[in-house]
Design a protein around this motif. Structure first.
Motif, mmCIF file in Angstrom:
data_model
loop_
_atom_site.group_PDB
_atom_site.id
_atom_site.type_symbol
_atom_site.label_atom_id
_atom_site.label_comp_id
_atom_site.label_asym_id
_atom_site.label_seq_id
_atom_site.Cartn_x
_atom_site.Cartn_y
_atom_site.Cartn_z
ATOM 1 N N SER A 154 3.568 -12.163 1.758
ATOM 2 C CA SER A 154 3.328 -12.857 2.925
ATOM 3 C C SER A 154 3.588 -12.113 4.159
ATOM 4 O O SER A 154 3.624 -11.002 4.091
ATOM 5 C CB SER A 154 4.429 -13.990 3.138
ATOM 6 N N CYS A 155 3.397 -12.769 5.334
ATOM 7 C CA CYS A 155 3.324 -11.902 6.652
ATOM 8 C C CYS A 155 4.717 -11.224 6.635
ATOM 9 O O CYS A 155 4.749 -10.206 7.325
ATOM 10 C CB CYS A 155 3.161 -12.793 7.708
ATOM 11 N N ARG A 156 5.677 -11.632 6.099
ATOM 12 C CA ARG A 156 7.100 -10.995 5.975
ATOM 13 C C ARG A 156 7.006 -9.750 5.045
ATOM 14 O O ARG A 156 7.948 -9.087 5.308
ATOM 15 C CB ARG A 156 8.147 -12.215 5.462
ATOM 16 N N SER A 157 6.113 -9.552 4.526
ATOM 17 C CA SER A 157 6.064 -8.340 3.517
ATOM 18 C C SER A 157 5.606 -7.172 4.401
ATOM 19 O O SER A 157 5.978 -6.151 3.902
ATOM 20 C CB SER A 157 4.800 -8.594 2.549
ATOM 21 N N TYR A 158 5.184 -7.418 5.600
ATOM 22 C CA TYR A 158 4.945 -6.125 6.574
ATOM 23 C C TYR A 158 6.077 -5.977 7.421
ATOM 24 O O TYR A 158 6.906 -6.829 7.622
ATOM 25 C CB TYR A 158 3.394 -6.826 7.146
ATOM 26 N N SER A 159 5.967 -4.593 7.596
ATOM 27 C CA SER A 159 6.988 -4.417 8.781
ATOM 28 C C SER A 159 7.502 -5.180 10.055
ATOM 29 O O SER A 159 6.117 -5.665 10.491
ATOM 30 C CB SER A 159 7.141 -2.645 8.983
ATOM 31 N N LYS A 160 8.189 -5.091 10.521
ATOM 32 C CA LYS A 160 8.552 -5.901 12.051
ATOM 33 C C LYS A 160 7.699 -5.253 12.988
ATOM 34 O O LYS A 160 7.553 -5.924 13.866
ATOM 35 C CB LYS A 160 9.914 -5.741 12.228
ATOM 36 N N ARG A 161 7.229 -3.995 12.680
ATOM 37 C CA ARG A 161 6.610 -3.605 14.025
ATOM 38 C C ARG A 161 5.108 -3.921 14.319
ATOM 39 O O ARG A 161 4.352 -3.649 15.154
ATOM 40 C CB ARG A 161 6.391 -1.952 13.825
ATOM 41 N N HIS A 162 4.583 -4.825 13.246
ATOM 42 C CA HIS A 162 3.208 -5.430 13.262
ATOM 43 C C HIS A 162 3.468 -6.573 13.929
ATOM 44 O O HIS A 162 4.373 -7.335 14.115
ATOM 45 C CB HIS A 162 2.839 -5.882 11.698
ATOM 46 N N LYS A 163 2.339 -6.942 14.901
ATOM 47 C CA LYS A 163 2.589 -8.167 15.673
ATOM 48 C C LYS A 163 2.558 -9.211 14.702
ATOM 49 O O LYS A 163 2.119 -9.536 13.606
ATOM 50 C CB LYS A 163 1.484 -8.207 16.453
ATOM 51 N N ARG A 164 3.234 -10.508 15.192
ATOM 52 C CA ARG A 164 3.440 -11.673 14.358
ATOM 53 C C ARG A 164 1.980 -12.375 14.619
ATOM 54 O O ARG A 164 1.603 -12.377 15.740
ATOM 55 C CB ARG A 164 4.633 -12.520 15.246
ATOM 56 N N LEU A 165 1.559 -12.989 13.480
ATOM 57 C CA LEU A 165 0.452 -13.680 13.505
ATOM 58 C C LEU A 165 0.707 -15.248 13.793
ATOM 59 O O LEU A 165 1.654 -15.653 13.572
ATOM 60 C CB LEU A 165 -0.204 -13.495 12.173
ATOM 61 N N PRO A 166 -0.231 -16.096 13.950
ATOM 62 C CA PRO A 166 -0.234 -17.403 14.354
ATOM 63 C C PRO A 166 0.672 -18.173 13.100
ATOM 64 O O PRO A 166 0.012 -17.781 11.801
ATOM 65 C CB PRO A 166 -1.486 -18.048 14.538
ATOM 66 N N ARG A 167 1.443 -19.049 13.241
ATOM 67 C CA ARG A 167 1.887 -20.060 12.311
ATOM 68 C C ARG A 167 0.682 -20.745 11.425
ATOM 69 O O ARG A 167 1.005 -20.735 9.943
ATOM 70 C CB ARG A 167 2.795 -20.922 12.797
ATOM 71 N N SER A 168 -0.215 -20.918 12.025
ATOM 72 C CA SER A 168 -1.311 -21.521 10.977
ATOM 73 C C SER A 168 -1.819 -20.573 10.007
ATOM 74 O O SER A 168 -2.098 -21.111 9.036
ATOM 75 C CB SER A 168 -2.360 -22.236 12.005
ATOM 76 N N PHE A 169 -1.972 -19.300 10.420
ATOM 77 C CA PHE A 169 -2.637 -18.314 9.753
ATOM 78 C C PHE A 169 -1.570 -18.067 8.370
ATOM 79 O O PHE A 169 -1.850 -18.229 7.098
ATOM 80 C CB PHE A 169 -2.709 -17.047 10.445
ATOM 81 N N GLN A 170 -0.186 -18.013 8.952
ATOM 82 C CA GLN A 170 0.863 -17.739 7.892
ATOM 83 C C GLN A 170 0.902 -18.995 6.859
ATOM 84 O O GLN A 170 0.974 -18.731 5.635
ATOM 85 C CB GLN A 170 2.406 -17.635 8.435
ATOM 86 N N LYS A 171 0.798 -20.061 7.397
ATOM 87 C CA LYS A 171 0.774 -21.083 6.450
ATOM 88 C C LYS A 171 -0.450 -21.259 5.402
ATOM 89 O O LYS A 171 -0.221 -21.447 4.164
ATOM 90 C CB LYS A 171 0.716 -22.633 7.321
ATOM 91 N N MET A 172 -1.515 -20.824 5.994
ATOM 92 C CA MET A 172 -2.926 -21.007 4.947
ATOM 93 C C MET A 172 -2.529 -20.071 3.845
ATOM 94 O O MET A 172 -3.005 -20.134 2.901
ATOM 95 C CB MET A 172 -4.014 -20.460 6.059
ATOM 96 N N VAL A 173 -2.228 -18.434 4.406
ATOM 97 C CA VAL A 173 -2.069 -17.494 3.600
ATOM 98 C C VAL A 173 -0.955 -17.654 2.362
ATOM 99 O O VAL A 173 -1.382 -17.777 1.032
ATOM 100 C CB VAL A 173 -1.859 -16.223 4.144
ATOM 101 N N GLU A 174 0.122 -18.643 2.708
ATOM 102 C CA GLU A 174 1.237 -18.993 1.822
ATOM 103 C C GLU A 174 0.609 -19.998 0.759
ATOM 104 O O GLU A 174 0.853 -20.007 -0.292
ATOM 105 C CB GLU A 174 2.061 -19.527 2.631
ATOM 106 N N LYS A 175 -0.292 -20.903 1.160
ATOM 107 C CA LYS A 175 -0.999 -21.885 0.130
ATOM 108 C C LYS A 175 -1.929 -21.146 -0.623
ATOM 109 O O LYS A 175 -1.898 -21.392 -1.936
ATOM 110 C CB LYS A 175 -1.536 -22.996 1.188
ATOM 111 N N ALA A 235 0.832 -1.075 0.127
ATOM 112 C CA ALA A 235 0.046 -0.095 -0.033
ATOM 113 C C ALA A 235 0.798 1.285 0.097
ATOM 114 O O ALA A 235 0.451 2.389 -0.430
ATOM 115 C CB ALA A 235 -1.085 -0.098 1.093
ATOM 116 N N TYR A 236 2.105 1.198 0.489
ATOM 117 C CA TYR A 236 2.870 2.340 0.606
ATOM 118 C C TYR A 236 3.520 2.689 -0.883
ATOM 119 O O TYR A 236 4.205 3.763 -0.877
ATOM 120 C CB TYR A 236 4.021 2.338 1.396
#
Length: 86
Positions: A31-52, A13-14
């Motif tokens: 992926s979740c890594r596309s967002y800055s480090k200042r954002h809270k880490r989301l559950p691994r299960s969410f990250q895996k689902m988005v990646e798929k 968006a920036y």
């Protein structure tokens, strides 16, 4: 997308439209890594689902039924819980 709902904005968006389009076409899917480090880490299960889901090749993406069987969705709280706690 799930990432936009989780973080409140699109991954790129920036950037201006041209740069966003360039990243989308020629770089790995966000992926979740596309967002800055200042954002809270989301559950691994969410990250895996988005990646798929965000596979560039549609043949590599899961079906709707396969996504519904993902741990993140299977363990999700019901709407009553959300209404009471959010």
């Amino acid at each position: 997308t799930a990432l936009e709902l989780a973080y409140g904005h699109a991954p790129y968006a920036y950037l201006d439209n041209k740069d966003c389009f360039e990243l989308t076409l020629h770089h790995p899917a966000p992926s979740c890594r596309s967002y800055s480090k200042r954002h809270k880490r989301l559950p691994r299960s969410f990250q895996k689902m988005v990646e798929k889901c965000l596979q560039k090749n549609p043949k590599n993406r899961p079906t709707a039924n396969q996504i519904l069987s993902e741990a993140f969705l299977k363990n999700a709280k019901g709407s009553e819980y959300i209404a009471e706690h959010c």
